[in-house]
Design an enzyme around this catalytic site. Structure first.
Site, PDB file in Angstrom:
ATOM      1  N   GLU A 115       0.829  -1.329   0.117  1.00  0.00           N
ATOM      2  CA  GLU A 115       0.026   0.032  -0.256  1.00  0.00           C
ATOM      3  C   GLU A 115       1.006   1.266   0.076  1.00  0.00           C
ATOM      4  O   GLU A 115       1.950   1.326   0.630  1.00  0.00           O
ATOM      5  CB  GLU A 115      -0.910  -0.021   1.210  1.00  0.00           C
ATOM      6  N   CYS A 149       2.965   8.785   1.017  1.00  0.00           N
ATOM      7  CA  CYS A 149       3.392   7.771   2.372  1.00  0.00           C
ATOM      8  C   CYS A 149       3.598   6.279   1.662  1.00  0.00           C
ATOM      9  O   CYS A 149       2.926   5.855   0.893  1.00  0.00           O
ATOM     10  CB  CYS A 149       2.424   7.747   3.419  1.00  0.00           C
ATOM     11  N   CYS A 207       5.030  -6.207   8.117  1.00  0.00           N
ATOM     12  CA  CYS A 207       6.015  -5.654   9.281  1.00  0.00           C
ATOM     13  C   CYS A 207       5.945  -6.714  10.237  1.00  0.00           C
ATOM     14  O   CYS A 207       5.157  -7.459  10.978  1.00  0.00           O
ATOM     15  CB  CYS A 207       5.307  -4.333  10.005  1.00  0.00           C
ATOM     16  N   CYS A 260       4.137  -3.787  16.772  1.00  0.00           N
ATOM     17  CA  CYS A 260       3.599  -2.781  17.731  1.00  0.00           C
ATOM     18  C   CYS A 260       2.148  -3.113  17.871  1.00  0.00           C
ATOM     19  O   CYS A 260       1.622  -3.385  16.952  1.00  0.00           O
ATOM     20  CB  CYS A 260       3.730  -1.455  17.336  1.00  0.00           C
ATOM     21  N   CYS A 294      -0.958  -1.106  15.992  1.00  0.00           N
ATOM     22  CA  CYS A 294      -0.656  -0.884  14.596  1.00  0.00           C
ATOM     23  C   CYS A 294      -1.248  -2.222  13.890  1.00  0.00           C
ATOM     24  O   CYS A 294      -1.015  -3.370  14.089  1.00  0.00           O
ATOM     25  CB  CYS A 294       0.485  -0.880  14.324  1.00  0.00           C
ATOM     26  N   GLU A 299       9.081  -1.948   8.481  1.00  0.00           N
ATOM     27  CA  GLU A 299      10.162  -1.322   9.508  1.00  0.00           C
ATOM     28  C   GLU A 299      11.241  -1.001   8.486  1.00  0.00           C
ATOM     29  O   GLU A 299      12.086  -2.032   8.202  1.00  0.00           O
ATOM     30  CB  GLU A 299      10.482  -2.255  10.689  1.00  0.00           C
ATOM     31  N   SER A 322      10.886   6.505   9.099  1.00  0.00           N
ATOM     32  CA  SER A 322      10.303   6.332  10.137  1.00  0.00           C
ATOM     33  C   SER A 322      10.922   4.836  10.629  1.00  0.00           C
ATOM     34  O   SER A 322      10.772   3.945  10.276  1.00  0.00           O
ATOM     35  CB  SER A 322       8.787   6.379  10.338  1.00  0.00           C
ATOM     36  N   LEU A 372       8.467   6.682  19.225  1.00  0.00           N
ATOM     37  CA  LEU A 372       8.759   6.671  20.772  1.00  0.00           C
ATOM     38  C   LEU A 372       7.629   5.822  21.319  1.00  0.00           C
ATOM     39  O   LEU A 372       7.690   4.809  21.944  1.00  0.00           O
ATOM     40  CB  LEU A 372       8.998   7.994  21.401  1.00  0.00           C
ATOM     41  N   ASN A 373       6.468   6.452  21.534  1.00  0.00           N
ATOM     42  CA  ASN A 373       5.154   5.959  21.823  1.00  0.00           C
ATOM     43  C   ASN A 373       4.941   5.561  23.240  1.00  0.00           C
ATOM     44  O   ASN A 373       3.868   5.002  23.765  1.00  0.00           O
ATOM     45  CB  ASN A 373       4.804   4.714  20.935  1.00  0.00           C
ATOM     46  N   ASN A 427      -5.124   5.930  15.717  1.00  0.00           N
ATOM     47  CA  ASN A 427      -5.945   5.557  14.452  1.00  0.00           C
ATOM     48  C   ASN A 427      -6.515   4.237  14.917  1.00  0.00           C
ATOM     49  O   ASN A 427      -5.910   3.349  14.920  1.00  0.00           O
ATOM     50  CB  ASN A 427      -5.287   5.772  13.280  1.00  0.00           C
ATOM     51  N   CYS A 485      -1.995   6.743   9.770  1.00  0.00           N
ATOM     52  CA  CYS A 485      -0.654   6.193  10.654  1.00  0.00           C
ATOM     53  C   CYS A 485      -1.270   4.988  11.269  1.00  0.00           C
ATOM     54  O   CYS A 485      -2.136   5.126  12.098  1.00  0.00           O
ATOM     55  CB  CYS A 485      -0.102   7.100  11.395  1.00  0.00           C
TER      56      CYS A 485
END
Length: 351
Positions: A91, A104, A111, A115, A118, A163, A194, A218-219, A293, A335
């Site tokens: 995508e 983007c 991935c 996380c 996500c 990643e 990122s 970071l999160n 999101n 995101c």
């Protein structure tokens, strides 16, 4: 599939692939047509004789992805499901704004980082993308929408699926192709990668002469919290991440960007905000806040706008801090939402 696609090759590689029977200037013509003019077929490269175009078409595919599906958001964001040469899909997202566009792009199919907030993580990892598949997303979308990268009004963010630093060689090569002044000519300052914090690869990226800007996901405001929502912290510890960021060789125009996804009742308190200031206070950095999101299978909620505002106000006293407005949330284009979803969730867009 045994033929070598030209998109993803630099000029010396194209010259070598074409062989000694063609003069060197033909390779330059092909390179410029592909990258600068963003030709989508051999027929479009009219600087070449027709007989040569026909021969090239038989020998070498250009290698652009094709559009399988397109989803349009109420805010004009567009999400594209792109099919690659091996029939796998990935995508990319176009976010038009007044005076500029942002594309983007993905660097892996799926991935591996897992996380917990996500949707892409739920896919697992299928494979890395090649440099041509990474750059090809930019080339295709800019061509479809008649965006001229050389004008300086295009931003590219490697924040889609994957990643990036676990596919670093292809990410760096794609960046060189995108930034080459003889090609797309997108300045390095307008390309951002990122990462969740792959410490050895951050150090490796910092040694590259041509590289994108660096953004760190970071999160969390402390080690235990980050390990819970980003299991990669079990391998790459937060304190070590901050140290490698402190040593990162920033260019004169550059700041580190730290991205912080706010999860309701988890990492969004005033105390968390103060800890973020303590963590990042000695770095040349800025912070982008992202209210979660949401999506199916994600065990977190989006914080209220008042909580986001309070968090921002605390951090902004010490560090430049911005709230990133969600784009394309209603089509799973925001995101953390890229998971090849086909339906429209009709989720509310926070102001």
């Amino acid at each position: 599939m045994t033929q070598t696609p030209l998109i993803g090759l630099d000029l010396p590689e194209i010259q070598q692939l074409l062989g000694p029977d063609l003069p060197a200037y033909r390779a330059r013509q092909i390179y410029h047509a592909i990258y600068r003019d963003r030709a989508t077929s051999w027929d479009a490269i009219t600087t070449l004789p027709q007989s040569l175009r026909q021969w090239l078409a038989e020998q070498f595919p250009l290698g652009l992805p094709t559009v399988s599906s397109e989803y349009s958001s109420s805010d004009r964001t567009r999400r594209y499901l792109l099919t690659l040469r091996d029939a796998r899909t990935v995508e990319a997202v176009l976010m038009p704004e007044e005076g500029r566009d942002t594309i983007c792009i993905s660097t892996q199919i799926g991935c591996p980082v897992d996380c917990k907030f996500c949707l892409t993580a739920l896919m697992g990892l299928e494979r890395n993308l090649t440099a041509g598949e990474i750059a090809g997303q930019v080339m295709l979308l800019s061509s479809l929408h008649r965006i001229v990268p050389i004008t300086g009004h295009l931003n590219v963010v490697m924040m889609g699926q994957g990643e990036p630093l676990l596919n670093l060689a292809n990410v760096v090569k794609a960046t060189r192709l995108l930034a080459d002044k003889q090609g797309l000519a997108i300045p390095e300052r307008r390309i951002t990668v990122s990462t969740s914090g792959i410490i050895p690869k951050i150090e490796e990226l910092g040694r590259e002469p041509v590289r994108p800007r660096l953004a760190i996901s970071l999160n969390a405001s402390h080690e235990d919290q980050r390990r819970e929502i980003m299991p990669i912290t079990s391998k790459y510890h937060l304190k070590d991440l901050i140290e490698v960021c402190r040593a990162y060789p920033l260019r004169s125009w550059e700041k580190l960007t730290f991205e912080y996804v706010l999860l309701k009742g988890v990492n969004d308190t005033d105390a968390d905000a103060r800890r973020v200031v303590t963590l990042l206070g000695q770095l040349n950095a800025k912070v982008n806040l992202i209210a979660l999101n949401p999506g199916p299978g994600i065990p977190f909620e989006t914080p209220d706008p008042e909580r986001v505002e309070s968090f921002q106000s605390i951090v902004a006293r010490s560090i430049p801090c911005f709230v990133r407005k969600p784009r394309g949330r209603d089509i799973y284009a925001a995101c953390g939402q890229l998971k090849r979803m086909s339906g429209e969730p009709a989720l509310p867009v926070l102001s």
